[in-house]
Design a protein around this motif. Sequence first.
Motif, PDB file in Angstrom:
ATOM      1  N   PHE A 140     -30.410 -24.434  -5.633  1.00 20.11           N
ATOM      2  CA  PHE A 140     -29.613 -25.645  -5.433  1.00 20.11           C
ATOM      3  C   PHE A 140     -30.493 -26.869  -5.230  1.00 20.11           C
ATOM      4  CE2 PHE A 140     -26.912 -22.177  -3.839  1.00 20.11           C
ATOM      5  CZ  PHE A 140     -25.943 -22.252  -4.815  1.00 20.11           C
ATOM      6  N   ILE A 141     -31.590 -26.671  -4.526  1.00 26.07           N
ATOM      7  CA  ILE A 141     -32.502 -27.797  -4.309  1.00 26.07           C
ATOM      8  C   ILE A 141     -33.085 -28.259  -5.641  1.00 26.07           C
ATOM      9  CG2 ILE A 141     -34.715 -28.440  -3.282  1.00 26.07           C
ATOM     10  CD1 ILE A 141     -33.922 -26.728  -0.869  1.00 26.07           C
ATOM     11  N   LYS A 142     -33.401 -27.316  -6.521  1.00 25.83           N
ATOM     12  CA  LYS A 142     -33.908 -27.682  -7.837  1.00 25.83           C
ATOM     13  C   LYS A 142     -32.869 -28.460  -8.634  1.00 25.83           C
ATOM     14  CE  LYS A 142     -36.993 -23.740  -8.101  1.00 25.83           C
ATOM     15  NZ  LYS A 142     -37.175 -22.396  -8.650  1.00 25.83           N
ATOM     16  N   LEU A 143     -31.607 -28.002  -8.603  1.00 25.03           N
ATOM     17  CA  LEU A 143     -30.542 -28.697  -9.321  1.00 25.03           C
ATOM     18  C   LEU A 143     -30.330 -30.114  -8.792  1.00 25.03           C
ATOM     19  CD1 LEU A 143     -27.863 -25.887  -9.745  1.00 25.03           C
ATOM     20  CD2 LEU A 143     -29.234 -26.952 -11.531  1.00 25.03           C
ATOM     21  N   VAL A 144     -30.334 -30.247  -7.475  1.00 21.98           N
ATOM     22  CA  VAL A 144     -30.152 -31.569  -6.874  1.00 21.98           C
ATOM     23  C   VAL A 144     -31.319 -32.480  -7.227  1.00 21.98           C
ATOM     24  CG1 VAL A 144     -30.032 -32.806  -4.667  1.00 21.98           C
ATOM     25  CG2 VAL A 144     -28.643 -30.763  -5.026  1.00 21.98           C
TER      26      VAL A 144
ATOM     27  N   LEU B  42     -20.123 -27.870  -4.955  1.00 16.40           N
ATOM     28  CA  LEU B  42     -21.425 -27.327  -4.558  1.00 16.40           C
ATOM     29  C   LEU B  42     -21.255 -26.178  -3.573  1.00 16.40           C
ATOM     30  CD1 LEU B  42     -24.409 -27.752  -5.060  1.00 16.40           C
ATOM     31  CD2 LEU B  42     -24.454 -29.322  -3.146  1.00 16.40           C
ATOM     32  N   PHE B  43     -20.313 -26.328  -2.649  1.00 15.99           N
ATOM     33  CA  PHE B  43     -20.034 -25.250  -1.695  1.00 15.99           C
ATOM     34  C   PHE B  43     -19.510 -24.014  -2.423  1.00 15.99           C
ATOM     35  CE2 PHE B  43     -17.023 -23.075   1.152  1.00 15.99           C
ATOM     36  CZ  PHE B  43     -17.913 -22.651   2.123  1.00 15.99           C
ATOM     37  N   GLY B  44     -18.626 -24.205  -3.394  1.00 19.93           N
ATOM     38  CA  GLY B  44     -18.104 -23.088  -4.164  1.00 19.93           C
ATOM     39  C   GLY B  44     -19.195 -22.380  -4.949  1.00 19.93           C
ATOM     40  N   LEU B  45     -20.101 -23.142  -5.515  1.00 21.93           N
ATOM     41  CA  LEU B  45     -21.217 -22.550  -6.257  1.00 21.93           C
ATOM     42  C   LEU B  45     -22.117 -21.747  -5.322  1.00 21.93           C
ATOM     43  CD1 LEU B  45     -22.601 -22.366  -9.015  1.00 21.93           C
ATOM     44  CD2 LEU B  45     -23.873 -24.423  -8.407  1.00 21.93           C
ATOM     45  N   ALA B  46     -22.365 -22.271  -4.134  1.00 16.91           N
ATOM     46  CA  ALA B  46     -23.192 -21.547  -3.162  1.00 16.91           C
ATOM     47  C   ALA B  46     -22.507 -20.258  -2.732  1.00 16.91           C
ATOM     48  CB  ALA B  46     -23.461 -22.433  -1.955  1.00 16.91           C
ATOM     49  N   THR B  47     -21.212 -20.309  -2.516  1.00 17.21           N
ATOM     50  CA  THR B  47     -20.465 -19.113  -2.131  1.00 17.21           C
ATOM     51  C   THR B  47     -20.494 -18.066  -3.240  1.00 17.21           C
ATOM     52  OG1 THR B  47     -19.005 -20.499  -0.796  1.00 17.21           O
ATOM     53  CG2 THR B  47     -18.221 -18.291  -1.316  1.00 17.21           C
TER      54      THR B  47
END
Length: 118
Positions: A67-71, A31-36
């Motif tokens: 990301f909030i939508k995916l989660v 998730l951190f990698g996707l955000a980056t």
Amino acid sequence: MRALLHFIKMLNGRKIYSAVLQSSPVAALGLFGLATYVTQQRTKEIGVRKVLGASTMRLLKLLSGDFIKLVFVAFVIATPVAWWAMSQWLKRKECSIVNENCPKSDIQKQDNYNIKYL
């Protein structure tokens, strides 16, 4: 024989516990990698919005909205599946929970004996 089955159940529980401990950091790193990655892709957009007067909070909402939508979608999918799996598991474990209608195993009888005469 019962001791061997109990030992096997304990080993399976430890395997699941260790798998959860190993997979949770991997998921967090993903998730951190996707955000980056998304932040790097939108660097110019963030710069233009900042120059035009966007607040830091607005930019944070812009980036974290996906990301909030995916989660949330993952939570909506996982909740009924987890509920169903746990209800099936608990149906099979009906007699392992303290219940007067279930026949007592030798271990439970021994525990009751030890409690009565302590």
